[in-house]
Design an enzyme around this catalytic site. Sequence first.
Site, mmCIF file in Angstrom:
data_model
loop_
_atom_site.group_PDB
_atom_site.id
_atom_site.type_symbol
_atom_site.label_atom_id
_atom_site.label_comp_id
_atom_site.label_asym_id
_atom_site.label_seq_id
_atom_site.Cartn_x
_atom_site.Cartn_y
_atom_site.Cartn_z
ATOM 1 N N GLY A 11 0.394 -0.965 -0.127
ATOM 2 C CA GLY A 11 0.158 0.003 0.128
ATOM 3 C C GLY A 11 1.039 1.430 -0.154
ATOM 4 N N ARG A 72 0.819 -5.394 -4.912
ATOM 5 C CA ARG A 72 1.073 -6.233 -4.293
ATOM 6 C C ARG A 72 1.698 -7.273 -4.787
ATOM 7 N NH1 ARG A 72 -0.682 -4.232 1.021
ATOM 8 N NH2 ARG A 72 -2.302 -2.232 1.408
ATOM 9 N N ASP A 103 6.466 -5.267 6.160
ATOM 10 C CA ASP A 103 5.985 -6.542 6.207
ATOM 11 C C ASP A 103 5.996 -7.315 5.102
ATOM 12 O OD1 ASP A 103 3.786 -6.276 5.721
ATOM 13 O OD2 ASP A 103 3.614 -7.471 8.257
ATOM 14 N N THR A 125 4.653 2.004 6.324
ATOM 15 C CA THR A 125 3.244 1.797 5.773
ATOM 16 C C THR A 125 2.337 2.442 7.064
ATOM 17 O OG1 THR A 125 1.749 -0.164 7.201
ATOM 18 C CG2 THR A 125 4.477 -0.313 8.239
ATOM 19 N N MET A 126 1.332 2.650 6.413
ATOM 20 C CA MET A 126 0.786 3.847 7.834
ATOM 21 C C MET A 126 0.472 3.073 8.592
ATOM 22 S SD MET A 126 -2.749 3.788 6.490
ATOM 23 C CE MET A 126 -3.356 3.938 7.709
ATOM 24 N N ASP A 127 0.762 1.596 8.878
ATOM 25 C CA ASP A 127 0.037 0.847 10.253
ATOM 26 C C ASP A 127 0.812 0.479 11.230
ATOM 27 O OD1 ASP A 127 -2.595 -0.021 8.433
ATOM 28 O OD2 ASP A 127 -1.107 -2.212 7.376
ATOM 29 N N ASP A 129 3.820 -0.983 11.300
ATOM 30 C CA ASP A 129 3.361 -2.444 12.272
ATOM 31 C C ASP A 129 4.885 -2.577 11.941
ATOM 32 O OD1 ASP A 129 2.590 -3.146 10.007
ATOM 33 O OD2 ASP A 129 1.254 -4.110 10.565
ATOM 34 N N ARG A 162 -24.998 13.334 18.458
ATOM 35 C CA ARG A 162 -24.620 11.637 18.207
ATOM 36 C C ARG A 162 -23.788 10.824 18.520
ATOM 37 N NH1 ARG A 162 -26.254 12.901 12.249
ATOM 38 N NH2 ARG A 162 -28.008 12.603 11.676
ATOM 39 N N MET A 169 -8.096 2.876 9.674
ATOM 40 C CA MET A 169 -6.737 1.083 8.880
ATOM 41 C C MET A 169 -6.207 0.447 9.617
ATOM 42 S SD MET A 169 -5.439 2.077 5.442
ATOM 43 C CE MET A 169 -6.912 2.067 3.397
ATOM 44 N N GLY A 170 -5.674 -0.631 10.061
ATOM 45 C CA GLY A 170 -5.633 -0.913 10.852
ATOM 46 C C GLY A 170 -6.032 -2.611 10.854
ATOM 47 N N ARG A 171 -5.129 -3.804 9.939
ATOM 48 C CA ARG A 171 -5.589 -4.809 9.847
ATOM 49 C C ARG A 171 -5.472 -5.765 11.237
ATOM 50 N NH1 ARG A 171 -6.222 -7.820 5.768
ATOM 51 N NH2 ARG A 171 -6.313 -6.390 4.650
ATOM 52 N N GLU A 222 -9.810 -1.496 11.476
ATOM 53 C CA GLU A 222 -11.138 -2.442 10.176
ATOM 54 C C GLU A 222 -10.781 -3.395 11.123
ATOM 55 O OE1 GLU A 222 -8.985 -1.771 6.926
ATOM 56 O OE2 GLU A 222 -6.973 -2.566 7.570
ATOM 57 N N HIS A 273 -9.158 5.195 2.426
ATOM 58 C CA HIS A 273 -8.009 5.713 1.960
ATOM 59 C C HIS A 273 -7.273 7.140 2.255
ATOM 60 C CE1 HIS A 273 -8.416 2.172 0.218
ATOM 61 N NE2 HIS A 273 -7.034 1.712 0.113
ATOM 62 N N VAL A 274 -8.443 8.257 2.222
ATOM 63 C CA VAL A 274 -8.823 10.002 3.198
ATOM 64 C C VAL A 274 -7.271 9.506 3.942
ATOM 65 C CG1 VAL A 274 -9.247 11.530 4.001
ATOM 66 C CG2 VAL A 274 -10.622 10.007 2.548
ATOM 67 N N GLN A 275 -7.055 8.264 4.366
ATOM 68 C CA GLN A 275 -6.020 8.179 5.099
ATOM 69 C C GLN A 275 -4.434 8.294 4.605
ATOM 70 O OE1 GLN A 275 -7.259 5.618 9.304
ATOM 71 N NE2 GLN A 275 -7.937 5.219 7.189
HETATM 72 O O1 F6P Z 1 -1.511 -2.436 4.605
HETATM 73 C C1 F6P Z 1 -1.945 -1.333 5.130
HETATM 74 C C2 F6P Z 1 -3.018 -1.391 4.595
HETATM 75 O O2 F6P Z 1 -3.593 0.523 4.995
HETATM 76 C C3 F6P Z 1 -3.803 -1.814 5.834
HETATM 77 O O3 F6P Z 1 -4.051 -1.209 7.183
HETATM 78 C C4 F6P Z 1 -5.406 -2.029 5.129
HETATM 79 O O4 F6P Z 1 -5.869 -2.659 5.708
HETATM 80 C C5 F6P Z 1 -4.672 -2.170 3.370
HETATM 81 O O5 F6P Z 1 -3.232 -1.867 3.361
HETATM 82 C C6 F6P Z 1 -5.385 -1.759 2.418
HETATM 83 O O6 F6P Z 1 -5.122 -1.470 1.334
HETATM 84 P P1 F6P Z 1 -5.317 -1.110 -0.141
HETATM 85 O O7 F6P Z 1 -5.470 0.035 -0.619
HETATM 86 O O8 F6P Z 1 -4.868 -2.465 -0.914
HETATM 87 O O9 F6P Z 1 -6.997 -2.012 0.141
#
Ligand code: F6P
Length: 342
Positions: A11, A72, A103, A125-127, A129, A162, A169-171, A222, A273-275
């Site tokens: 990503g 990918r 990774d 990676t934005m994650d 991790d 509300r 994001m964050g798998r 997520e 994906h704004v993130q």
């Molecule tokens: O690996 C980074 C990540 O941002 C994850 O947090 C997310 O699940 C994934 O990419 C989304 O990727 P894609 O843009 O391929 O759907």
Amino acid sequence: MNRIAVLTGGGDVPGLNAAIRAVVRRAGEKGLEVTGVRDGWRGLLADDLVPLSRDAISGILPKGGTILGTSRTNPLRDADGIARIKATLARRGIDAVVAIGGDDTLGAACRLSREGVAVVGIPKTMDNDVRGTDVTIGFDTAVNAVMDAIDRLHSTTESHHRIMVVEVMGRDAGWVAAAGGLAGGADAVLVPEVPFDLEEVCAALRRRRATGRRFSIVVVAEGAVPKDGAAQTVRDAPVDAFGHARLGGIGAVLAREIERRLEVETRATVLGHVQRGGSPSAFDRILATRFGVAAVDELVAGRTGVMVALRGTTIVTTPLDDVIKGTRTLDPAIGALTRLFW
Ligand code: F6P
């Protein structure tokens, strides 16, 4: 060594171009030519390369995404993948590769290194991790994007009394949820590392309402899962080349359930994906620049099979063999910090 290649895989994140620029500038200073690889490992498998002159990288520092493109593509999926990559490198006279990725990309880099290819990795990676580094390129920009979004959501959520569930994001790791939630002042943060108890979340929201606060913001990664053992919420899509399903939807599930239990109007916003878009933060530009320079320096020094990394404020290296040992999950102390505000 005369020529090195640079690729970006997985990503995209803001800051990749800053790293590419730094690689080209440092390599030029050392008298090395740089070849760009299009779309991550796919470019090395398909011999899709582009020369990277100083002109080619002019003006890219503030640009998000990657001028090289990304994919990918998993080079280890085909039995002859490694042989094809080696053939491309030999044909093009490339002596070493700088692989910028998370990774998955770094896992492939590690395999290639074991097979005799000179590789240095750069973590992105934005994650956030990746093992072996305190921070990855793209994390800071993503956290700022989440913070900005929560700031915006605050006013509308408050006006309408509300509850807003913000899905980020964050798998497998909750770094973005936790840091974004802390920076944005979230009232609850749910991360993949700690299965959540929905009743506990609802109790926290009820307590907050009882103190007169008529709105709440919940941030959910997520990949977060409830305590009842349910699986991660998956979008209707096939898995990618590294076997990952496309996650998403936990925010909507949670919003429905919170609304039902609390009888308070609850909405979900998916930041998606704004993130990962837009211009890199100053922190990411500087980190990427330091990583790019360090990666070239490692190659020139003949130290390969490593990833450049940040430890504290210092650039260090970590063996790729250690990097691939697993996901770097959220620091429990940061997770605990978010609990203070529930
Ligand atoms: O690996 C980074 C990540 O941002 C994850 O947090 C997310 O699940 C994934 O990419 C989304 O990727 P894609 O843009 O391929 O759907």
